[in-house]
Write a protein that holds these residues in place. Sequence first.
Motif, PDB file in Angstrom:
ATOM      1  N   LEU A 182       0.835  -1.192   0.000  1.00 15.47           N
ATOM      2  CA  LEU A 182       0.000   0.000   0.000  1.00 15.47           C
ATOM      3  C   LEU A 182       0.872   1.245   0.000  1.00 15.47           C
ATOM      4  N   ALA A 183       0.385   2.292  -0.659  1.00 16.11           N
ATOM      5  CA  ALA A 183       1.128   3.555  -0.742  1.00 16.11           C
ATOM      6  C   ALA A 183       0.163   4.703  -0.486  1.00 16.11           C
ATOM      7  N   GLY A 184       0.704   5.900  -0.550  1.00 16.90           N
ATOM      8  CA  GLY A 184      -0.112   7.099  -0.421  1.00 16.90           C
ATOM      9  C   GLY A 184      -0.276   7.540   1.019  1.00 16.90           C
ATOM     10  N   VAL A 185      -0.989   8.652   1.165  1.00 18.51           N
ATOM     11  CA  VAL A 185      -1.265   9.177   2.494  1.00 18.51           C
ATOM     12  C   VAL A 185      -2.087   8.147   3.270  1.00 18.51           C
ATOM     13  N   ASN A 186      -1.642   7.805   4.450  1.00 19.51           N
ATOM     14  CA  ASN A 186      -2.295   6.799   5.300  1.00 19.51           C
ATOM     15  C   ASN A 186      -2.355   5.420   4.645  1.00 19.51           C
ATOM     16  N   PHE A 187      -1.536   5.200   3.624  1.00 18.79           N
ATOM     17  CA  PHE A 187      -1.436   3.888   2.964  1.00 18.79           C
ATOM     18  C   PHE A 187      -2.799   3.374   2.507  1.00 18.79           C
ATOM     19  N   THR A 188      -3.500   4.169   1.740  1.00 17.40           N
ATOM     20  CA  THR A 188      -4.834   3.791   1.271  1.00 17.40           C
ATOM     21  C   THR A 188      -4.862   3.292  -0.168  1.00 17.40           C
ATOM     22  N   VAL A 189      -3.741   3.403  -0.900  1.00 19.99           N
ATOM     23  CA  VAL A 189      -3.695   3.003  -2.307  1.00 19.99           C
ATOM     24  C   VAL A 189      -3.081   1.601  -2.404  1.00 19.99           C
ATOM     25  N   VAL A 190      -3.863   0.646  -2.889  1.00 20.82           N
ATOM     26  CA  VAL A 190      -3.379  -0.723  -3.083  1.00 20.82           C
ATOM     27  C   VAL A 190      -2.617  -0.781  -4.396  1.00 20.82           C
ATOM     28  N   LEU A 191      -1.377  -1.284  -4.364  1.00 19.94           N
ATOM     29  CA  LEU A 191      -0.554  -1.375  -5.567  1.00 19.94           C
ATOM     30  C   LEU A 191      -0.853  -2.671  -6.310  1.00 19.94           C
ATOM     31  N   GLN A 192      -1.224  -2.551  -7.574  1.00 16.26           N
ATOM     32  CA  GLN A 192      -1.574  -3.706  -8.401  1.00 16.26           C
ATOM     33  C   GLN A 192      -0.315  -4.375  -8.936  1.00 16.26           C
ATOM     34  N   ASP A 193      -0.278  -5.705  -8.901  1.00 16.92           N
ATOM     35  CA  ASP A 193       0.908  -6.484  -9.243  1.00 16.92           C
ATOM     36  C   ASP A 193       1.490  -6.188 -10.621  1.00 16.92           C
ATOM     37  N   ALA A 194       0.667  -5.962 -11.628  1.00 21.65           N
ATOM     38  CA  ALA A 194       1.156  -5.808 -13.001  1.00 21.65           C
ATOM     39  C   ALA A 194       1.689  -4.406 -13.307  1.00 21.65           C
ATOM     40  N   ARG A 195       1.467  -3.461 -12.428  1.00 16.94           N
ATOM     41  CA  ARG A 195       1.870  -2.075 -12.680  1.00 16.94           C
ATOM     42  C   ARG A 195       3.338  -1.853 -12.377  1.00 16.94           C
ATOM     43  N   GLN A 196       3.983  -1.002 -13.168  1.00 10.66           N
ATOM     44  CA  GLN A 196       5.380  -0.646 -12.921  1.00 10.66           C
ATOM     45  C   GLN A 196       5.443   0.436 -11.844  1.00 10.66           C
ATOM     46  N   LEU A 197       6.539   0.423 -11.092  1.00 13.44           N
ATOM     47  CA  LEU A 197       6.731   1.421 -10.040  1.00 13.44           C
ATOM     48  C   LEU A 197       6.698   2.828 -10.629  1.00 13.44           C
ATOM     49  N   ARG A 198       7.271   2.990 -11.810  1.00 13.90           N
ATOM     50  CA  ARG A 198       7.288   4.282 -12.496  1.00 13.90           C
ATOM     51  C   ARG A 198       5.856   4.771 -12.744  1.00 13.90           C
ATOM     52  N   GLU A 199       4.976   3.879 -13.210  1.00 11.75           N
ATOM     53  CA  GLU A 199       3.579   4.240 -13.488  1.00 11.75           C
ATOM     54  C   GLU A 199       2.856   4.698 -12.228  1.00 11.75           C
ATOM     55  N   LEU A 200       3.224   4.094 -11.114  1.00  9.42           N
ATOM     56  CA  LEU A 200       2.574   4.392  -9.842  1.00  9.42           C
ATOM     57  C   LEU A 200       3.197   5.581  -9.123  1.00  9.42           C
ATOM     58  N   LYS A 201       4.181   6.212  -9.772  1.00 11.20           N
ATOM     59  CA  LYS A 201       4.877   7.378  -9.212  1.00 11.20           C
ATOM     60  C   LYS A 201       5.618   7.030  -7.916  1.00 11.20           C
ATOM     61  N   ILE A 202       6.116   5.793  -7.836  1.00  6.19           N
ATOM     62  CA  ILE A 202       6.953   5.381  -6.707  1.00  6.19           C
ATOM     63  C   ILE A 202       8.347   5.913  -6.989  1.00  6.19           C
ATOM     64  N   GLU A 203       8.875   6.723  -6.089  1.00 12.94           N
ATOM     65  CA  GLU A 203      10.165   7.363  -6.281  1.00 12.94           C
ATOM     66  C   GLU A 203      11.159   6.895  -5.230  1.00 12.94           C
ATOM     67  N   ASN A 204      12.396   7.367  -5.351  1.00 11.36           N
ATOM     68  CA  ASN A 204      13.438   7.022  -4.394  1.00 11.36           C
ATOM     69  C   ASN A 204      12.989   7.383  -2.981  1.00 11.36           C
ATOM     70  N   ASP A 205      13.178   6.461  -2.044  1.00 12.75           N
ATOM     71  CA  ASP A 205      12.885   6.616  -0.619  1.00 12.75           C
ATOM     72  C   ASP A 205      11.394   6.672  -0.304  1.00 12.75           C
ATOM     73  N   THR A 206      10.556   6.201  -1.226  1.00  9.75           N
ATOM     74  CA  THR A 206       9.129   6.093  -0.937  1.00  9.75           C
ATOM     75  C   THR A 206       8.918   5.043   0.146  1.00  9.75           C
ATOM     76  N   VAL A 207       7.978   5.304   1.041  1.00  6.28           N
ATOM     77  CA  VAL A 207       7.636   4.349   2.096  1.00  6.28           C
ATOM     78  C   VAL A 207       6.361   3.631   1.676  1.00  6.28           C
ATOM     79  N   LEU A 208       6.417   2.300   1.669  1.00  4.56           N
ATOM     80  CA  LEU A 208       5.261   1.472   1.354  1.00  4.56           C
ATOM     81  C   LEU A 208       4.914   0.640   2.588  1.00  4.56           C
ATOM     82  N   ALA A 209       3.635   0.362   2.758  1.00  2.00           N
ATOM     83  CA  ALA A 209       3.199  -0.504   3.853  1.00  2.00           C
ATOM     84  C   ALA A 209       2.978  -1.907   3.298  1.00  2.00           C
ATOM     85  N   LEU A 210       3.347  -2.898   4.094  1.00  2.00           N
ATOM     86  CA  LEU A 210       3.168  -4.305   3.729  1.00  2.00           C
ATOM     87  C   LEU A 210       2.180  -4.937   4.701  1.00  2.00           C
ATOM     88  N   VAL A 211       1.152  -5.580   4.162  1.00  2.00           N
ATOM     89  CA  VAL A 211       0.214  -6.340   4.985  1.00  2.00           C
ATOM     90  C   VAL A 211       0.103  -7.745   4.415  1.00  2.00           C
TER      91      VAL A 211
END
Length: 139
Positions: free
Chosen positions: A79-108
């Motif tokens: 999960l990403a975004g403010v308060n980790f509300t955006v679920v990251l879809q498996d097929a999407r590239q990190l670039r498409e999702l605007k994941i940048e250097n030092d981004t914090v992601l939550a793992l559940v």
Amino acid sequence: RVITPAAGSTLGRAVPVDLGAFRTRPNMSMYVRVKRLKTTLFLHVDPGETVLELKSKIQASTDSVERSGGVPVAEMRLLAGVNFTVVLQDARQLRELKIENDTVLALVFLEKGETGELAGGWEAVAIEHPGGSVDAEET
């Protein structure tokens, strides 16, 4: 920005260099932080990698005596975004999702029942900070 040759250099002229091109290379590697409870994983990734490839790296890093082979990717959600509300879809590239250097992601993980079988729901996001405070969100 212009780089000027050192004194005594045979180059004899200034050479313009676009330093912005170095900062925006689309395939430049980076690090992301993946957090769960008290654990933070620092993973080296490329913007062109997919979320599934990132999950595979997490699986490899969770390989242990207690859990041979690590946590299966099918049992993970990032999960990403403010308060980790955006679920990251498996097929999407990190670039498409605007994941940048030092981004914090939550793992559940998928929740498990009392006997260890998968219960079907996802655990809540819970990230502990130094000092004992917890960020917790229902997913």
